[in-house]
Write a protein that holds these residues in place. Structure first.
Motif, PDB file in Angstrom:
ATOM      1  N   UNK A 197      -8.532  14.519  -3.945  1.00  0.00           N
ATOM      2  CA  UNK A 197      -8.574  13.097  -3.592  1.00  0.00           C
ATOM      3  C   UNK A 197      -9.648  12.789  -2.561  1.00  0.00           C
ATOM      4  N   UNK A 198     -10.354  13.825  -2.121  1.00  0.00           N
ATOM      5  CA  UNK A 198     -11.429  13.627  -1.154  1.00  0.00           C
ATOM      6  C   UNK A 198     -10.935  13.238   0.222  1.00  0.00           C
ATOM      7  N   UNK A 199      -9.767  13.760   0.600  1.00  0.00           N
ATOM      8  CA  UNK A 199      -9.182  13.442   1.901  1.00  0.00           C
ATOM      9  C   UNK A 199      -9.549  14.512   2.919  1.00  0.00           C
ATOM     10  N   UNK A 200      -9.833  14.063   4.139  1.00  0.00           N
ATOM     11  CA  UNK A 200     -10.197  15.005   5.191  1.00  0.00           C
ATOM     12  C   UNK A 200      -8.984  15.620   5.865  1.00  0.00           C
ATOM     13  N   UNK A 201      -7.831  14.931   5.792  1.00  0.00           N
ATOM     14  CA  UNK A 201      -6.649  15.441   6.474  1.00  0.00           C
ATOM     15  C   UNK A 201      -5.385  14.861   5.832  1.00  0.00           C
ATOM     16  N   UNK A 202      -4.242  15.249   6.375  1.00  0.00           N
ATOM     17  CA  UNK A 202      -2.956  14.847   5.813  1.00  0.00           C
ATOM     18  C   UNK A 202      -2.693  13.357   5.997  1.00  0.00           C
ATOM     19  N   UNK A 203      -3.209  12.777   7.066  1.00  0.00           N
ATOM     20  CA  UNK A 203      -2.998  11.342   7.280  1.00  0.00           C
ATOM     21  C   UNK A 203      -3.628  10.541   6.157  1.00  0.00           C
ATOM     22  N   UNK A 204      -4.827  10.931   5.741  1.00  0.00           N
ATOM     23  CA  UNK A 204      -5.484  10.223   4.638  1.00  0.00           C
ATOM     24  C   UNK A 204      -4.696  10.394   3.342  1.00  0.00           C
ATOM     25  N   UNK A 205      -4.113  11.576   3.146  1.00  0.00           N
ATOM     26  CA  UNK A 205      -3.264  11.785   1.966  1.00  0.00           C
ATOM     27  C   UNK A 205      -2.019  10.908   2.047  1.00  0.00           C
ATOM     28  N   UNK A 206      -1.449  10.784   3.248  1.00  0.00           N
ATOM     29  CA  UNK A 206      -0.270   9.941   3.433  1.00  0.00           C
ATOM     30  C   UNK A 206      -0.601   8.477   3.162  1.00  0.00           C
ATOM     31  N   UNK A 207      -1.773   8.055   3.586  1.00  0.00           N
ATOM     32  CA  UNK A 207      -2.199   6.682   3.316  1.00  0.00           C
ATOM     33  C   UNK A 207      -2.351   6.440   1.821  1.00  0.00           C
ATOM     34  N   UNK A 208      -2.863   7.426   1.115  1.00  0.00           N
ATOM     35  CA  UNK A 208      -2.993   7.298  -0.339  1.00  0.00           C
ATOM     36  C   UNK A 208      -1.617   7.133  -0.972  1.00  0.00           C
ATOM     37  N   UNK A 209      -0.648   7.926  -0.507  1.00  0.00           N
ATOM     38  CA  UNK A 209       0.717   7.815  -1.026  1.00  0.00           C
ATOM     39  C   UNK A 209       1.277   6.420  -0.763  1.00  0.00           C
ATOM     40  N   UNK A 210       0.994   5.891   0.426  1.00  0.00           N
ATOM     41  CA  UNK A 210       1.469   4.558   0.807  1.00  0.00           C
ATOM     42  C   UNK A 210       0.828   3.484  -0.064  1.00  0.00           C
ATOM     43  N   UNK A 211      -0.505   3.537  -0.176  1.00  0.00           N
ATOM     44  CA  UNK A 211      -1.219   2.502  -0.920  1.00  0.00           C
ATOM     45  C   UNK A 211      -0.966   2.605  -2.415  1.00  0.00           C
ATOM     46  N   UNK A 212      -0.731   3.815  -2.900  1.00  0.00           N
ATOM     47  CA  UNK A 212      -0.514   3.994  -4.320  1.00  0.00           C
ATOM     48  C   UNK A 212       0.926   3.777  -4.755  1.00  0.00           C
ATOM     49  N   UNK A 213       1.805   3.455  -3.811  1.00  0.00           N
ATOM     50  CA  UNK A 213       3.190   3.131  -4.153  1.00  0.00           C
ATOM     51  C   UNK A 213       4.111   4.317  -4.299  1.00  0.00           C
ATOM     52  N   UNK A 214       3.664   5.529  -3.944  1.00  0.00           N
ATOM     53  CA  UNK A 214       4.539   6.693  -4.085  1.00  0.00           C
ATOM     54  C   UNK A 214       5.746   6.604  -3.168  1.00  0.00           C
ATOM     55  N   UNK A 215       5.566   6.055  -1.977  1.00  0.00           N
ATOM     56  CA  UNK A 215       6.676   6.002  -1.030  1.00  0.00           C
ATOM     57  C   UNK A 215       7.717   4.985  -1.452  1.00  0.00           C
ATOM     58  N   UNK A 216       7.325   4.004  -2.257  1.00  0.00           N
ATOM     59  CA  UNK A 216       8.289   3.007  -2.735  1.00  0.00           C
ATOM     60  C   UNK A 216       9.248   3.601  -3.764  1.00  0.00           C
ATOM     61  N   UNK A 217       8.882   4.751  -4.310  1.00  0.00           N
ATOM     62  CA  UNK A 217       9.693   5.368  -5.354  1.00  0.00           C
ATOM     63  C   UNK A 217      10.705   6.344  -4.787  1.00  0.00           C
TER      64      UNK A 217
END
Length: 218
Positions: A197-217
């Motif tokens: 996903x081209x993320x530099x760290x876990x926070x960026x991965x967490x943001x992707x999960x948030x923006x992509x709706x994974x946390x809503x599931x």
């Protein structure tokens, strides 16, 4: 008496908070912490009513991880995040995890005392400056949702599970326990996901999960 604990990795900030609370007869400072791990330990030990938690301490996700751990405790305290103007992305994550408020570090003493009392009564607090930036961040997040979903679609089902758990603030060991995988295996998944996903760290991965709706599931 309101029992207060605060965590910040800057002594100047902690000293300022101590000074602001010194004149409040109804507020007792029961603990201080310099990072997320010690903040969680201090909460377990002193059982505060309110926690003021720096959203970004020694590691980029330190405040976020501490927030998640504190709110997972039995009878957790109210937690308000201390923030600055330049980290909207962390505010979005903290909001999703259940923070009770967001306060700027340069808040006036009288406003901070009111906020602590409101939090102790079960209220929520939001600095107007943070609110305005959260609205902008939400709009930007909406625009970023489609690209985020596209990136997530390129991952395997297991990789998406790992990203979702990163979004919850779980460590590699905790993810392993959830998915019945060894910590080493999880570490491999995390490295692969960050690369994909081209993320530099876990926070960026967490943001992707948030923006992509994974946390809503969840």
């Amino acid at each position: 008496m309101i029992k207060l604990l605060f965590a910040d990795d800057e002594e100047l900030v902690r000293s300022g908070l101590r000074g602001m609370m010194a004149g409040a007869a109804d507020i007792e400072v029961v603990g201080e912490a310099v990072d997320g791990r010690s903040a969680v330990e201090a909460v377990r030990r002193s059982h505060p009513d309110v926690v003021l938690l720096d959203i970004k301490m020694r590691a980029p996700d330190d405040g976020i991880r501490a927030l998640r751990a504190i709110l997972a405790l039995p009878s957790p305290p109210a937690v308000a995040m201390l923030t600055t103007f330049d980290i909207d992305e962390y505010v979005s994550l903290a909001l999703r995890l259940g923070a009770n408020g967001f306060l700027l570090k340069d808040i006036e003493p009288a406003a901070l005392l009111r906020a602590v009392r409101d939090l102790a009564r079960g209220g929520a607090v939001l600095d107007p400056g943070v609110a305005a930036r959260m609205v902008r961040a939400h709009r930007e997040g909406q625009r970023a949702a489609q690209p985020a979903r596209k990136l997530l679609a390129s991952l395997s089902e297991r990789e998406r599970e790992v990203v979702a758990l990163i979004g919850q603030g779980l460590s590699n060991a905790e993810i392993g326990g959830k998915l019945h995988l060894s910590e080493a295996t999880v570490k491999g998944y995390v490295s692969a996901v960050l690369s994909k996903i081209g993320a530099a760290n876990r926070v960026q991965a967490a943001l992707l999960a948030y923006r992509g709706g994974l946390l809503d599931q969840i």
